[in-house]
Design a protein around this motif. Sequence first.
Motif, PDB file in Angstrom:
ATOM      1  N   GLU A   1       6.515  32.151  30.559  1.00 16.03           N
ATOM      2  CA  GLU A   1       6.690  30.905  29.812  1.00 16.03           C
ATOM      3  C   GLU A   1       8.154  30.658  29.496  1.00 16.03           C
ATOM      4  O   GLU A   1       8.645  29.521  29.603  1.00 16.03           O
ATOM      5  N   ARG A   2       8.868  31.705  29.084  1.00 16.09           N
ATOM      6  CA  ARG A   2      10.294  31.549  28.791  1.00 16.09           C
ATOM      7  C   ARG A   2      11.059  31.136  30.048  1.00 16.09           C
ATOM      8  O   ARG A   2      11.971  30.306  29.991  1.00 16.09           O
ATOM      9  N   ALA A   3      10.672  31.705  31.181  1.00 15.89           N
ATOM     10  CA  ALA A   3      11.353  31.360  32.436  1.00 15.89           C
ATOM     11  C   ALA A   3      11.100  29.904  32.805  1.00 15.89           C
ATOM     12  O   ALA A   3      11.999  29.201  33.266  1.00 15.89           O
TER      13      ALA A   3
ATOM     14  N   GLU B   1      13.002  24.407  33.222  1.00 18.88           N
ATOM     15  CA  GLU B   1      12.825  22.986  32.917  1.00 18.88           C
ATOM     16  C   GLU B   1      14.083  22.402  32.288  1.00 18.88           C
ATOM     17  O   GLU B   1      14.531  21.312  32.660  1.00 18.88           O
ATOM     18  N   GLN B   2      14.643  23.111  31.317  1.00 16.69           N
ATOM     19  CA  GLN B   2      15.837  22.602  30.657  1.00 16.69           C
ATOM     20  C   GLN B   2      17.012  22.517  31.626  1.00 16.69           C
ATOM     21  O   GLN B   2      17.779  21.548  31.616  1.00 16.69           O
ATOM     22  N   ALA B   3      17.144  23.537  32.488  1.00 15.48           N
ATOM     23  CA  ALA B   3      18.224  23.519  33.479  1.00 15.48           C
ATOM     24  C   ALA B   3      18.053  22.349  34.434  1.00 15.48           C
ATOM     25  O   ALA B   3      19.028  21.687  34.818  1.00 15.48           O
TER      26      ALA B   3
ATOM     27  N   GLU C   1      -0.786  28.350  36.382  1.00 10.11           N
ATOM     28  CA  GLU C   1      -0.106  27.084  36.153  1.00 10.11           C
ATOM     29  C   GLU C   1       1.389  27.290  35.957  1.00 10.11           C
ATOM     30  O   GLU C   1       2.206  26.467  36.395  1.00 10.11           O
ATOM     31  N   LEU C   2       1.759  28.391  35.329  1.00  9.10           N
ATOM     32  CA  LEU C   2       3.171  28.662  35.126  1.00  9.10           C
ATOM     33  C   LEU C   2       3.877  28.918  36.450  1.00  9.10           C
ATOM     34  O   LEU C   2       4.994  28.422  36.688  1.00  9.10           O
ATOM     35  N   TYR C   3       3.248  29.682  37.314  1.00  9.96           N
ATOM     36  CA  TYR C   3       3.838  29.933  38.631  1.00  9.96           C
ATOM     37  C   TYR C   3       3.948  28.631  39.429  1.00  9.96           C
ATOM     38  O   TYR C   3       4.954  28.372  40.100  1.00  9.96           O
ATOM     39  N   ALA C   4       2.906  27.814  39.355  1.00  8.67           N
ATOM     40  CA  ALA C   4       2.946  26.529  40.066  1.00  8.67           C
ATOM     41  C   ALA C   4       4.058  25.649  39.518  1.00  8.67           C
ATOM     42  O   ALA C   4       4.747  24.935  40.261  1.00  8.67           O
ATOM     43  N   ARG C   5       4.241  25.694  38.189  1.00 12.14           N
ATOM     44  CA  ARG C   5       5.300  24.898  37.570  1.00 12.14           C
ATOM     45  C   ARG C   5       6.677  25.353  38.047  1.00 12.14           C
ATOM     46  O   ARG C   5       7.555  24.543  38.358  1.00 12.14           O
ATOM     47  N   LEU C   6       6.884  26.661  38.103  1.00 17.17           N
ATOM     48  CA  LEU C   6       8.157  27.191  38.585  1.00 17.17           C
ATOM     49  C   LEU C   6       8.422  26.771  40.025  1.00 17.17           C
ATOM     50  O   LEU C   6       9.550  26.423  40.396  1.00 17.17           O
ATOM     51  N   GLU C   7       7.375  26.792  40.835  1.00 19.89           N
ATOM     52  CA  GLU C   7       7.540  26.397  42.231  1.00 19.89           C
ATOM     53  C   GLU C   7       7.916  24.918  42.323  1.00 19.89           C
ATOM     54  O   GLU C   7       8.799  24.535  43.104  1.00 19.89           O
TER      55      GLU C   7
ATOM     56  N   LEU D   1       9.449  23.153  40.028  1.00 19.65           N
ATOM     57  CA  LEU D   1      10.809  23.013  39.532  1.00 19.65           C
ATOM     58  C   LEU D   1      11.826  23.393  40.610  1.00 19.65           C
ATOM     59  O   LEU D   1      12.859  22.732  40.766  1.00 19.65           O
ATOM     60  N   ALA D   2      11.536  24.446  41.363  1.00 16.21           N
ATOM     61  CA  ALA D   2      12.443  24.864  42.431  1.00 16.21           C
ATOM     62  C   ALA D   2      12.529  23.804  43.520  1.00 16.21           C
ATOM     63  O   ALA D   2      13.613  23.503  44.033  1.00 16.21           O
ATOM     64  N   GLN D   3      11.379  23.224  43.875  1.00 23.16           N
ATOM     65  CA  GLN D   3      11.387  22.168  44.889  1.00 23.16           C
ATOM     66  C   GLN D   3      12.130  20.934  44.403  1.00 23.16           C
ATOM     67  O   GLN D   3      12.882  20.301  45.164  1.00 23.16           O
ATOM     68  N   ARG D   4      11.943  20.587  43.140  1.00 20.89           N
ATOM     69  CA  ARG D   4      12.633  19.436  42.577  1.00 20.89           C
ATOM     70  C   ARG D   4      14.143  19.660  42.593  1.00 20.89           C
ATOM     71  O   ARG D   4      14.924  18.750  42.878  1.00 20.89           O
ATOM     72  N   LYS D   5      14.568  20.881  42.276  1.00 20.73           N
ATOM     73  CA  LYS D   5      15.997  21.189  42.285  1.00 20.73           C
ATOM     74  C   LYS D   5      16.565  21.055  43.701  1.00 20.73           C
ATOM     75  O   LYS D   5      17.684  20.557  43.884  1.00 20.73           O
ATOM     76  N   GLU D   6      15.816  21.481  44.711  1.00 22.73           N
ATOM     77  CA  GLU D   6      16.279  21.341  46.092  1.00 22.73           C
ATOM     78  C   GLU D   6      16.467  19.869  46.457  1.00 22.73           C
ATOM     79  O   GLU D   6      17.455  19.492  47.103  1.00 22.73           O
ATOM     80  N   LEU D   7      15.513  19.024  46.044  1.00 23.47           N
ATOM     81  CA  LEU D   7      15.634  17.599  46.327  1.00 23.47           C
ATOM     82  C   LEU D   7      16.847  16.993  45.623  1.00 23.47           C
ATOM     83  O   LEU D   7      17.583  16.188  46.194  1.00 23.47           O
TER      84      LEU D   7
END
Length: 287
Positions: free
Chosen positions: A24-26, A31-33, A208-214, A216-222
Amino acid sequence: MREDSAAGTGPVDGAAPRPEERLERAVRAAEQALIEYEIAVDTFRIEVENFSRLHHQKLGPMYSRLDELDARIAEAKAARSGDPEDIRLADEARARVMPMPAVEELFHGWMDGDGLFPEAAAMLTDQPVRPPQRVRPSEEARKLYRELARKAHPDLAQDDDERKRREEFITRVNAAYSRGDAPLLRELAEEWAAGPAPAERGPSPSEELYARLEWLAQRKELLTLVARELEEGAIGSMLRIAPDDPDRLLDEIAEQLLAQVSEREAELAALLGEPDTSAGASGSVES
């Protein structure tokens, strides 16, 4: 019970931490980053759009004048020499005058989510059309924009209705910031502060947390691709030349273009055997 446990930031003495806590912290940190990254990209995008629009408004007539002078110089040389190669070059120079822009050039960055030009939307709502006066909005507008983007970012929504509300609000924030309208941004800040507070995030299952991290990573790439395109584009490259004062860069380019216009007019006058009136003509272009 320790003090931090009572505040909800740590486990109760003797109790094992939940497996999801670290994840959750990750997620929250990611998200904030991402939000900060999106704010930076959007800020630069607005500067690029403003610079592009002002570049066209201020310098477009000078570029058109240079194209016309180049065509007339080439035509004068061709008429004097009669050489087929000079005639071909003259035809090419004339063809470059007032070229038909591509559809992408006409509409990129000028339409909102409803398919309307900002100018058209303003007129339909009886609002004055206000093109940007500067490339970069004022420091106050920049500060207000960043604060609002952090507070109202759609990625902080907990459900679809909340996301829709945030997206509509951020659209208004972006429009105000693109015009550098600090008073309107202050009104929007007051409106958001008076609105419903978003629900606190509860614990989520690990899947859900793992899916959220994934995601976020894809969004950052875009976003990285968007940022790269902005930076490597013609306007973005020009902005990087003068990151501290892009408005001054427009004035410097205008001065260079005026000098080129003067040189072309003098060259054309010499070819045609006419008096050199380039100084007066250049002054008329600037006004």
